[in-house]
Design a protein around this motif. Structure first.
Motif, PDB file in Angstrom:
ATOM      1  N   ASP A 163      22.759  -1.058  -7.170  1.00  9.07           N
ATOM      2  CA  ASP A 163      21.344  -1.216  -7.489  1.00  9.07           C
ATOM      3  C   ASP A 163      20.773  -2.399  -6.719  1.00  9.07           C
ATOM      4  O   ASP A 163      19.724  -2.324  -6.081  1.00  9.07           O
ATOM      5  CB  ASP A 163      21.237  -1.448  -9.004  1.00  9.07           C
ATOM      6  CG  ASP A 163      19.851  -1.187  -9.531  1.00  9.07           C
ATOM      7  OD1 ASP A 163      19.603  -1.502 -10.705  1.00  9.07           O
ATOM      8  OD2 ASP A 163      19.010  -0.659  -8.769  1.00  9.07           O
ATOM      9  N   TYR A 164      21.508  -3.522  -6.786  1.00  8.04           N
ATOM     10  CA  TYR A 164      21.073  -4.737  -6.088  1.00  8.04           C
ATOM     11  C   TYR A 164      21.081  -4.524  -4.587  1.00  8.04           C
ATOM     12  O   TYR A 164      20.145  -4.915  -3.876  1.00  8.04           O
ATOM     13  CB  TYR A 164      21.993  -5.901  -6.474  1.00  8.04           C
ATOM     14  CG  TYR A 164      21.701  -7.166  -5.710  1.00  8.04           C
ATOM     15  CD1 TYR A 164      22.569  -7.615  -4.716  1.00  8.04           C
ATOM     16  CD2 TYR A 164      20.544  -7.890  -5.942  1.00  8.04           C
ATOM     17  CE1 TYR A 164      22.286  -8.756  -3.985  1.00  8.04           C
ATOM     18  CE2 TYR A 164      20.254  -9.033  -5.218  1.00  8.04           C
ATOM     19  CZ  TYR A 164      21.124  -9.461  -4.250  1.00  8.04           C
ATOM     20  OH  TYR A 164      20.842 -10.588  -3.527  1.00  8.04           O
ATOM     21  N   GLU A 177      25.449  -1.745 -10.941  1.00 12.91           N
ATOM     22  CA  GLU A 177      24.488  -2.842 -10.758  1.00 12.91           C
ATOM     23  C   GLU A 177      24.572  -3.403  -9.344  1.00 12.91           C
ATOM     24  O   GLU A 177      23.563  -3.789  -8.756  1.00 12.91           O
ATOM     25  CB  GLU A 177      24.776  -3.974 -11.744  1.00 12.91           C
ATOM     26  CG  GLU A 177      24.326  -3.674 -13.169  1.00 12.91           C
ATOM     27  CD  GLU A 177      24.950  -4.633 -14.172  1.00 12.91           C
ATOM     28  OE1 GLU A 177      25.055  -4.250 -15.344  1.00 12.91           O
ATOM     29  OE2 GLU A 177      25.353  -5.740 -13.769  1.00 12.91           O
ATOM     30  N   PHE A 205      20.635  -1.813  -2.858  1.00 19.29           N
ATOM     31  CA  PHE A 205      19.519  -0.998  -2.399  1.00 19.29           C
ATOM     32  C   PHE A 205      18.172  -1.673  -2.615  1.00 19.29           C
ATOM     33  O   PHE A 205      17.159  -1.192  -2.132  1.00 19.29           O
ATOM     34  CB  PHE A 205      19.543   0.394  -3.052  1.00 19.29           C
ATOM     35  CG  PHE A 205      20.546   1.314  -2.426  1.00 19.29           C
ATOM     36  CD1 PHE A 205      21.658   1.747  -3.127  1.00 19.29           C
ATOM     37  CD2 PHE A 205      20.399   1.730  -1.105  1.00 19.29           C
ATOM     38  CE1 PHE A 205      22.598   2.586  -2.528  1.00 19.29           C
ATOM     39  CE2 PHE A 205      21.331   2.564  -0.499  1.00 19.29           C
ATOM     40  CZ  PHE A 205      22.434   2.987  -1.218  1.00 19.29           C
ATOM     41  N   SER A 206      18.188  -2.783  -3.347  1.00 20.01           N
ATOM     42  CA  SER A 206      16.937  -3.540  -3.481  1.00 20.01           C
ATOM     43  C   SER A 206      16.778  -4.529  -2.333  1.00 20.01           C
ATOM     44  O   SER A 206      15.692  -5.078  -2.142  1.00 20.01           O
ATOM     45  CB  SER A 206      16.913  -4.291  -4.817  1.00 20.01           C
ATOM     46  OG  SER A 206      17.734  -5.433  -4.751  1.00 20.01           O
ATOM     47  N   LEU A 242      12.214   5.319  -3.245  1.00 18.61           N
ATOM     48  CA  LEU A 242      13.539   4.758  -2.952  1.00 18.61           C
ATOM     49  C   LEU A 242      14.375   5.773  -2.183  1.00 18.61           C
ATOM     50  O   LEU A 242      14.982   5.455  -1.166  1.00 18.61           O
ATOM     51  CB  LEU A 242      14.261   4.389  -4.254  1.00 18.61           C
ATOM     52  CG  LEU A 242      15.734   4.038  -4.069  1.00 18.61           C
ATOM     53  CD1 LEU A 242      15.909   2.571  -3.766  1.00 18.61           C
ATOM     54  CD2 LEU A 242      16.576   4.411  -5.275  1.00 18.61           C
ATOM     55  N   GLU A 291      13.319   6.334   1.402  1.00 16.79           N
ATOM     56  CA  GLU A 291      13.692   5.226   2.303  1.00 16.79           C
ATOM     57  C   GLU A 291      15.184   5.181   2.538  1.00 16.79           C
ATOM     58  O   GLU A 291      15.644   4.938   3.654  1.00 16.79           O
ATOM     59  CB  GLU A 291      13.273   3.888   1.684  1.00 16.79           C
ATOM     60  CG  GLU A 291      11.796   3.587   1.810  1.00 16.79           C
ATOM     61  CD  GLU A 291      11.381   2.383   0.981  1.00 16.79           C
ATOM     62  OE1 GLU A 291      10.178   2.267   0.702  1.00 16.79           O
ATOM     63  OE2 GLU A 291      12.267   1.592   0.608  1.00 16.79           O
ATOM     64  N   GLU A 292      15.949   5.383   1.484  1.00 15.21           N
ATOM     65  CA  GLU A 292      17.380   5.081   1.575  1.00 15.21           C
ATOM     66  C   GLU A 292      18.250   6.260   1.995  1.00 15.21           C
ATOM     67  O   GLU A 292      19.294   6.050   2.619  1.00 15.21           O
ATOM     68  CB  GLU A 292      17.894   4.535   0.235  1.00 15.21           C
ATOM     69  CG  GLU A 292      17.175   3.270  -0.229  1.00 15.21           C
ATOM     70  CD  GLU A 292      17.338   2.097   0.730  1.00 15.21           C
ATOM     71  OE1 GLU A 292      18.140   2.200   1.693  1.00 15.21           O
ATOM     72  OE2 GLU A 292      16.659   1.073   0.534  1.00 15.21           O
ATOM     73  N   ALA A 348      12.818   8.235  -8.584  1.00 12.99           N
ATOM     74  CA  ALA A 348      12.318   7.204  -7.673  1.00 12.99           C
ATOM     75  C   ALA A 348      12.229   7.784  -6.267  1.00 12.99           C
ATOM     76  O   ALA A 348      13.023   7.436  -5.393  1.00 12.99           O
ATOM     77  CB  ALA A 348      13.237   5.980  -7.705  1.00 12.99           C
ATOM     78  N   PHE A 364      18.609   9.536  -8.287  1.00 17.10           N
ATOM     79  CA  PHE A 364      17.207   9.133  -8.285  1.00 17.10           C
ATOM     80  C   PHE A 364      16.281  10.161  -7.668  1.00 17.10           C
ATOM     81  O   PHE A 364      15.100   9.870  -7.439  1.00 17.10           O
ATOM     82  CB  PHE A 364      17.056   7.786  -7.569  1.00 17.10           C
ATOM     83  CG  PHE A 364      17.630   6.666  -8.363  1.00 17.10           C
ATOM     84  CD1 PHE A 364      18.792   6.030  -7.952  1.00 17.10           C
ATOM     85  CD2 PHE A 364      17.050   6.277  -9.543  1.00 17.10           C
ATOM     86  CE1 PHE A 364      19.340   5.013  -8.716  1.00 17.10           C
ATOM     87  CE2 PHE A 364      17.599   5.263 -10.308  1.00 17.10           C
ATOM     88  CZ  PHE A 364      18.747   4.629  -9.889  1.00 17.10           C
TER      89      PHE A 364
END
Lengths: 445, 113
Positions: free
Chosen positions: A101-102, A98, A104-105, A143, A146-147, A140, A136
């Motif tokens: 996850d956060y 999590e 990368f947001s 995502l 970009e990442e 995604a 992913f």
């Protein structure tokens, strides 16, 4: 004095402490490999009230240690096994996941050096982040697109020593992720460029990792399918699948066969595709991997639709409907809904097909998959024309044109022209439509 | 993946963040797992890890926003504090080595002649 409340607490403390010691070892060691494997198995058998997902974190630590050391003192299948175990543990929910996850947001401007340092300060951290992105690849693509490049910069700029020479491995893996993501997003040039970047890094990985090289070959073939180079794929896949099987990589071998079937389908050879897909669907490696099973079923359904076996398509769709698309992600769902639309169309259910196609298009739009959107737009145009809704048909066909032009989708371009001519033929002459058609034809020639 | 919206620049809530309803219960449940994480991830001793986690909970009393993910928040705070402590310990060790050199004439317990 801190004392663990229970003997399990004590055991977990000791396991954690020992894992921290093992991760400091700077020489490849079969003793570390053996001990880490043993501790992984001990931990796997334990269960406790685990609010943080601590078990999956610790399993990841031992799997990472096993992977790290088996590259040097173990066998390649062993290294692949531990990489797969690491990825499997990432599927379990945990606070660590999590947190990533956060992270990368967050917008890039919010990722201060302090935040970066907290999460990406060691090679193990980067290994985890790379695996997070890898997870992913098919879920995604925006995502990942970009990442993965950003994370690759972090890999390239980490100053700390890496006696296990993991930098190029991580960089190659991230570049493969980026290539796949851009392919899904319909940018074939960038997909190829990232494939080349991955090759550059993979060539420097020591010791040599045949599994990574095979993943690269798969990326190349998948990009070739996207570019319409079907003969290249059909000429090479079998030998590459054989190399996978020789080192125990059944899943990767199955992926080569899947990409070959995709090539057969796109080359308008549905009967050949069906002949390969039906036994492939019974393959053990496929049955246990939900994503691979979904890919096979969706391809099989498409091939059966093309071949006109509607009864078979219904059975395939029934089989596919048991899959957990919520868990697998929106890409598989959009593919499934599009297949459903094809069956509905073939059964003469134009209105249901229209609704399903719009649903699929929305799914691809959310994922940023331009070429899929363009393909669906053309099918939508065709369906709308048959329903007598020329204006809406024209809107969808015109919406597809920029992507068709940009990505040099020649068959789709010809289909679009045919559909536009048909839409014009069915209406009173529309000077705007004729002008647009003329401009398009002029651009083409 | 749960889609997260990109962080937006929202004005601060003048009432402050909503605090965790049962911080004591939270502490009892998560203290040891967080200590174990600090040991495992940062190589701290149990005692140092316990100090770091206690400091994180002290910060949580003031700053933890219960509407966000308290566990992830604590994770990050423990990680930052542990990294800071590791940095401090390393600096201390370096300084100690520089300013307390152990030459044969200066070994403790040896009388000057």
């Amino acid at each position: 004095m801190l004392t663990p409340a229970t003997s399990l607490d004590g055991l977990l403390c000791r396991l954690g402490k020992r894992s921290a010691e093992l991760v400091q070892e700077s020489e490849p060691s079969s003793a570390v490999l053996r001990e880490s494997g043993d501790l992984f198995r001990v931990l796997s058998a334990l269960s406790w009230q685990d609010e943080f997902g601590e078990k999956s974190e610790m399993l990841r630590r031992f799997a990472f240690l096993c992977w790290r050391h088996s590259r040097f003192v173990g066998t390649e299948p062993e290294a692949c096994h531990w990489l797969a175990e690491f990825d499997r543990s990432l599927r379990t929910a945990s606070t660590e996941r999590e947190t990533l996850d956060y992270f990368f947001s967050l917008a890039r401007s919010d990722r201060s050096p302090i935040v970066n340092r907290g999460l990406l300060s060691t090679w193990e951290d980067l290994f985890l982040a790379t695996a997070f992105i890898r997870r992913f690849r098919n879920r995604a693509p925006k995502l990942v697109a970009e990442e993965a490049p950003w994370l690759l910069e972090q890999v390239n700029s980490l100053q700390s020593e890496n006696p296990f020479a993991e930098r190029d491995f991580l960089a190659a893996d991230l570049a493969v992720s980026a290539s796949g993501a851009f392919r899904h997003l319909g940018d074939r040039d960038l997909a190829r460029r990232w494939e080349q970047t991955a090759r550059g890094h993979a060539g420097r990985v020591r010791p040599r990792q045949v599994a990574l090289e095979l993943v690269l070959e798969y990326t190349q073939l998948a990009n070739a399918v996207a570019e319409g180079k079907y003969l290249v794929v059909l000429g090479r896949w079998a030998a590459l699948a054989g190399r996978c099987l020789a080192i125990g990589l059944e899943e990767q071998a199955a992926k080569f066969e899947i990409v070959a079937c995709a090539a057969l389908l796109r080359a308008n050879r549905p009967i050949d595709a069906i002949r390969q897909l039906e036994p492939l669907g019974r393959n053990a490696a496929i049955r246990v991997n939900e994503e691979l099973r979904a890919a096979v079923l969706i391809l099989l359904g498409s091939a059966q639709t093309l071949a006109g076996g509607l009864g078979d398509v219904e059975l395939t769709l029934k089989d596919a409907a048991t899959l957990d698309f919520d868990r697998m992600g929106p890409l598989f769902r959009a593919d499934f809904v599009w297949l459903l639309a094809e069956l509905q169309r073939a059964r003469g259910n134009e209105n249901s097909a229209l609704s399903s196609l719009l649903d699929a298009r929305t799914g691809y739009e959310r994922l940023g998959m331009k070429t899929q959107m363009a393909d669906v737009d053309l099918v939508l145009g065709d369906v709308l024309l048959s329903l007598g809704r020329q204006e809406e048909a024209r809107a969808h066909i015109l919406a597809a044109l920029p992507t068709i032009e940009d990505q040099r989708m020649v068959p789709q371009g010809l289909a679009a022209l045919a559909l536009l001519r048909e839409s014009v033929r069915r209406r009173k002459p529309d000077s705007q439509a004729l002008r647009e058609l003329r401009e398009l034809l002029q651009k083409r020639h | 993946m749960t889609p997260h919206a990109r962080k937006r620049n929202l004005p601060p809530d003048p009432a402050g963040p909503p605090l965790l309803h049962d911080l004591e219960g939270f502490y009892r449940t998560f203290f040891l797992p967080l200590v174990r994480r600090a040991v495992r991830r940062h190589g701290l001793s149990m005692e140092d890890a316990a100090d770091v986690v206690q400091d994180a909970f002290i910060l949580a009393v003031e700053r933890l926003d219960a509407s966000k993910n308290p566990k992830a928040w604590l994770y990050q705070v423990v990680d930052h504090m542990a990294l800071n402590l590791m940095r401090k310990l390393r600096r201390r060790a370096l300084l100690s080595a520089r300013w307390n050199p152990r030459t044969p004439q200066e070994q403790p317990g040896r009388d000057a002649e």
